[in-house]
Structure formats: structure tokens, C-alpha cells
Motif scaffolding. Structure first.
Motif, PDB file in Angstrom:
ATOM      1  N   SER A 175       8.333  21.498   3.183  1.00  0.00           N
ATOM      2  CA  SER A 175       9.794  21.564   3.170  1.00  0.00           C
ATOM      3  C   SER A 175      10.313  21.585   1.730  1.00  0.00           C
ATOM      4  O   SER A 175       9.612  21.165   0.798  1.00  0.00           O
ATOM      5  CB  SER A 175      10.393  20.363   3.908  1.00  0.00           C
ATOM      6  OG  SER A 175      10.202  19.174   3.154  1.00  0.00           O
ATOM      7  N   GLU A 176      11.519  22.047   1.585  1.00  0.00           N
ATOM      8  CA  GLU A 176      12.138  22.076   0.261  1.00  0.00           C
ATOM      9  C   GLU A 176      12.250  20.658  -0.306  1.00  0.00           C
ATOM     10  O   GLU A 176      11.984  20.424  -1.487  1.00  0.00           O
ATOM     11  CB  GLU A 176      13.524  22.727   0.343  1.00  0.00           C
ATOM     12  CG  GLU A 176      14.212  22.896  -0.984  1.00  0.00           C
ATOM     13  CD  GLU A 176      15.493  23.707  -0.897  1.00  0.00           C
ATOM     14  OE1 GLU A 176      15.916  24.194  -1.958  1.00  0.00           O
ATOM     15  OE2 GLU A 176      16.056  23.854   0.202  1.00  0.00           O
ATOM     16  N   GLU A 177      12.605  19.703   0.547  1.00  0.00           N
ATOM     17  CA  GLU A 177      12.748  18.314   0.116  1.00  0.00           C
ATOM     18  C   GLU A 177      11.410  17.748  -0.367  1.00  0.00           C
ATOM     19  O   GLU A 177      11.352  17.047  -1.380  1.00  0.00           O
ATOM     20  CB  GLU A 177      13.308  17.452   1.249  1.00  0.00           C
ATOM     21  CG  GLU A 177      14.732  17.811   1.653  1.00  0.00           C
ATOM     22  CD  GLU A 177      14.825  19.038   2.573  1.00  0.00           C
ATOM     23  OE1 GLU A 177      13.783  19.469   3.125  1.00  0.00           O
ATOM     24  OE2 GLU A 177      15.932  19.569   2.715  1.00  0.00           O
ATOM     25  N   ASP A 178      10.323  18.044   0.367  1.00  0.00           N
ATOM     26  CA  ASP A 178       9.009  17.551  -0.048  1.00  0.00           C
ATOM     27  C   ASP A 178       8.575  18.196  -1.354  1.00  0.00           C
ATOM     28  O   ASP A 178       7.978  17.534  -2.220  1.00  0.00           O
ATOM     29  CB  ASP A 178       7.960  17.812   1.039  1.00  0.00           C
ATOM     30  CG  ASP A 178       8.113  16.888   2.234  1.00  0.00           C
ATOM     31  OD1 ASP A 178       8.832  15.867   2.132  1.00  0.00           O
ATOM     32  OD2 ASP A 178       7.518  17.196   3.291  1.00  0.00           O
ATOM     33  N   TYR A 179       8.869  19.486  -1.528  1.00  0.00           N
ATOM     34  CA  TYR A 179       8.516  20.165  -2.772  1.00  0.00           C
ATOM     35  C   TYR A 179       9.292  19.563  -3.944  1.00  0.00           C
ATOM     36  O   TYR A 179       8.733  19.273  -5.008  1.00  0.00           O
ATOM     37  CB  TYR A 179       8.766  21.672  -2.675  1.00  0.00           C
ATOM     38  CG  TYR A 179       8.321  22.392  -3.924  1.00  0.00           C
ATOM     39  CD1 TYR A 179       6.978  22.664  -4.144  1.00  0.00           C
ATOM     40  CD2 TYR A 179       9.232  22.736  -4.912  1.00  0.00           C
ATOM     41  CE1 TYR A 179       6.549  23.278  -5.319  1.00  0.00           C
ATOM     42  CE2 TYR A 179       8.816  23.357  -6.083  1.00  0.00           C
ATOM     43  CZ  TYR A 179       7.478  23.624  -6.280  1.00  0.00           C
ATOM     44  OH  TYR A 179       7.059  24.216  -7.446  1.00  0.00           O
ATOM     45  N   GLN A 180      10.600  19.349  -3.743  1.00  0.00           N
ATOM     46  CA  GLN A 180      11.421  18.765  -4.798  1.00  0.00           C
ATOM     47  C   GLN A 180      10.918  17.374  -5.177  1.00  0.00           C
ATOM     48  O   GLN A 180      10.823  17.043  -6.367  1.00  0.00           O
ATOM     49  CB  GLN A 180      12.883  18.685  -4.350  1.00  0.00           C
ATOM     50  CG  GLN A 180      13.563  20.020  -4.263  1.00  0.00           C
ATOM     51  CD  GLN A 180      14.936  19.936  -3.615  1.00  0.00           C
ATOM     52  OE1 GLN A 180      15.251  18.980  -2.909  1.00  0.00           O
ATOM     53  NE2 GLN A 180      15.753  20.955  -3.846  1.00  0.00           N
ATOM     54  N   ALA A 181      10.591  16.565  -4.175  1.00  0.00           N
ATOM     55  CA  ALA A 181      10.103  15.209  -4.439  1.00  0.00           C
ATOM     56  C   ALA A 181       8.791  15.246  -5.221  1.00  0.00           C
ATOM     57  O   ALA A 181       8.599  14.480  -6.176  1.00  0.00           O
ATOM     58  CB  ALA A 181       9.915  14.452  -3.119  1.00  0.00           C
ATOM     59  N   SER A 182       7.903  16.140  -4.848  1.00  0.00           N
ATOM     60  CA  SER A 182       6.619  16.266  -5.532  1.00  0.00           C
ATOM     61  C   SER A 182       6.805  16.698  -6.985  1.00  0.00           C
ATOM     62  O   SER A 182       6.184  16.143  -7.905  1.00  0.00           O
ATOM     63  CB  SER A 182       5.731  17.273  -4.799  1.00  0.00           C
ATOM     64  OG  SER A 182       4.548  17.508  -5.508  1.00  0.00           O
ATOM     65  N   GLN A 183       7.655  17.675  -7.210  1.00  0.00           N
ATOM     66  CA  GLN A 183       7.884  18.164  -8.568  1.00  0.00           C
ATOM     67  C   GLN A 183       8.608  17.129  -9.416  1.00  0.00           C
ATOM     68  O   GLN A 183       8.355  17.016 -10.623  1.00  0.00           O
ATOM     69  CB  GLN A 183       8.656  19.482  -8.543  1.00  0.00           C
ATOM     70  CG  GLN A 183       7.862  20.629  -7.942  1.00  0.00           C
ATOM     71  CD  GLN A 183       6.520  20.803  -8.629  1.00  0.00           C
ATOM     72  OE1 GLN A 183       6.437  21.036  -9.820  1.00  0.00           O
ATOM     73  NE2 GLN A 183       5.447  20.675  -7.870  1.00  0.00           N
ATOM     74  N   THR A 184       9.506  16.367  -8.796  1.00  0.00           N
ATOM     75  CA  THR A 184      10.194  15.302  -9.514  1.00  0.00           C
ATOM     76  C   THR A 184       9.193  14.235  -9.939  1.00  0.00           C
ATOM     77  O   THR A 184       9.227  13.755 -11.077  1.00  0.00           O
ATOM     78  CB  THR A 184      11.307  14.684  -8.646  1.00  0.00           C
ATOM     79  OG1 THR A 184      12.234  15.715  -8.290  1.00  0.00           O
ATOM     80  CG2 THR A 184      12.034  13.580  -9.382  1.00  0.00           C
ATOM     81  N   GLN A 185       8.274  13.878  -9.032  1.00  0.00           N
ATOM     82  CA  GLN A 185       7.252  12.886  -9.359  1.00  0.00           C
ATOM     83  C   GLN A 185       6.356  13.390 -10.490  1.00  0.00           C
ATOM     84  O   GLN A 185       6.015  12.646 -11.407  1.00  0.00           O
ATOM     85  CB  GLN A 185       6.404  12.560  -8.125  1.00  0.00           C
ATOM     86  CG  GLN A 185       5.426  11.421  -8.344  1.00  0.00           C
ATOM     87  CD  GLN A 185       6.126  10.099  -8.610  1.00  0.00           C
ATOM     88  OE1 GLN A 185       6.955   9.674  -7.815  1.00  0.00           O
ATOM     89  NE2 GLN A 185       5.797   9.459  -9.717  1.00  0.00           N
TER      90      GLN A 185
END
Length: 126
Positions: free
Chosen positions: A73-83
Motif C-alpha cells: 500500500s502507499e501508506e506502507d511504502y511511505q512508512a518504510s521510506q520514512t523509517q
């Protein structure tokens, strides 16, 4: 860990995410044209194939057409890249990231107020 993608691959993922997580090749082409981006067919197919290889998309044949479905999901991708950003630049220190955002005025007073409301539980719908 979710793999990083190129800017062009991310652009294709955003089109798919905006369409509910699934899109036919023809739809992806139409959306690229709307943004003024004209890419060769082979370029798009190569980028989509890379996303499949990275485990971010699944491909399904519908007759002679390809349907692409986002696995992440877009949210999971964003969270991963933020981390990843947090770990790489701030050694996992979120306070350092927020401090930079405030000091460089990348976080407006309005943004700050909205985040504060969210943090305090007054804005649960966001």
C-alpha cells in the motif's frame, strides 16, 4: 523491508495507488499523458517489470492485456521510506527530524497545530 524505487517507478506506483491499487497498462498510459509525461511503451513496461521483480506489483493477464496490482500500500511504502530516511540521516532519532522540519520552516505553524491536535487525540479521523 520494502525496497526503494526510482522516481519514475514511484510515479507509476502512485498512478496505480490512486486507482485503488489496480490498473491496466492502458490506464497507466492515459494518466501519464494527463501529467504531460510521454514515455515510450518499452520504458513503461521495463519500469513495471522492475516493480514486479522488486515485489511491489503483481501482474495478471486479462486476455492480451496486463493488469497491475500493488502488493504494498502507499501508506506502507511511505512508512518504510520514512523509517529509512530517519535511520539514514538521523540515526533513528525522530526528534532530530522534527527539529529540522521546524528550524528550516518546512513545518508551518498550521501543520504543527494540526499535528498537536492529532497527537493529543483530538483529531482521530486523520
Amino acid at each position: 523491508m520494502i525496497p526503494q524505487v526510482s522516481d519514475s517507478e514511484l510515479e507509476l506506483l502512485k498512478i496505480i495507488w490512486a486507482n485503488g491499487g489496480t490498473a491496466l497498462y492502458a490506464y497507466i498510459m492515459e494518466e501519464l499523458v494527463k501529467t504531460g509525461r510521454i514515455w515510450q511503451k518499452n520504458t513503461i513496461i521495463t519500469l513495471l517489470s522492475r516493480l514486479v521483480e522488486k515485489g511491489l506489483l503483481r501482474i495478471k493477464k486479462i486476455g492480451r492485456r496486463n493488469e497491475y496490482t500493488a502488493i504494498v500500500s502507499e501508506e506502507d511504502y511511505q512508512a518504510s521510506q520514512t523509517q529509512t530516511l530517519l535511520n539514514k540521516l538521523y540515526e533513528g532519532n525522530a526528534k532530530g527530524l522534527v527539529s529540522t522540519l521546524i528550524q528550516r520552516e518546512l513545518l508551518s505553524a498550521k501543520d504543527y497545530a494540526e499535528l498537536k491536535k492529532f497527537w493529543e487525540g483530538e483529531d482521530k479521523d486523520k
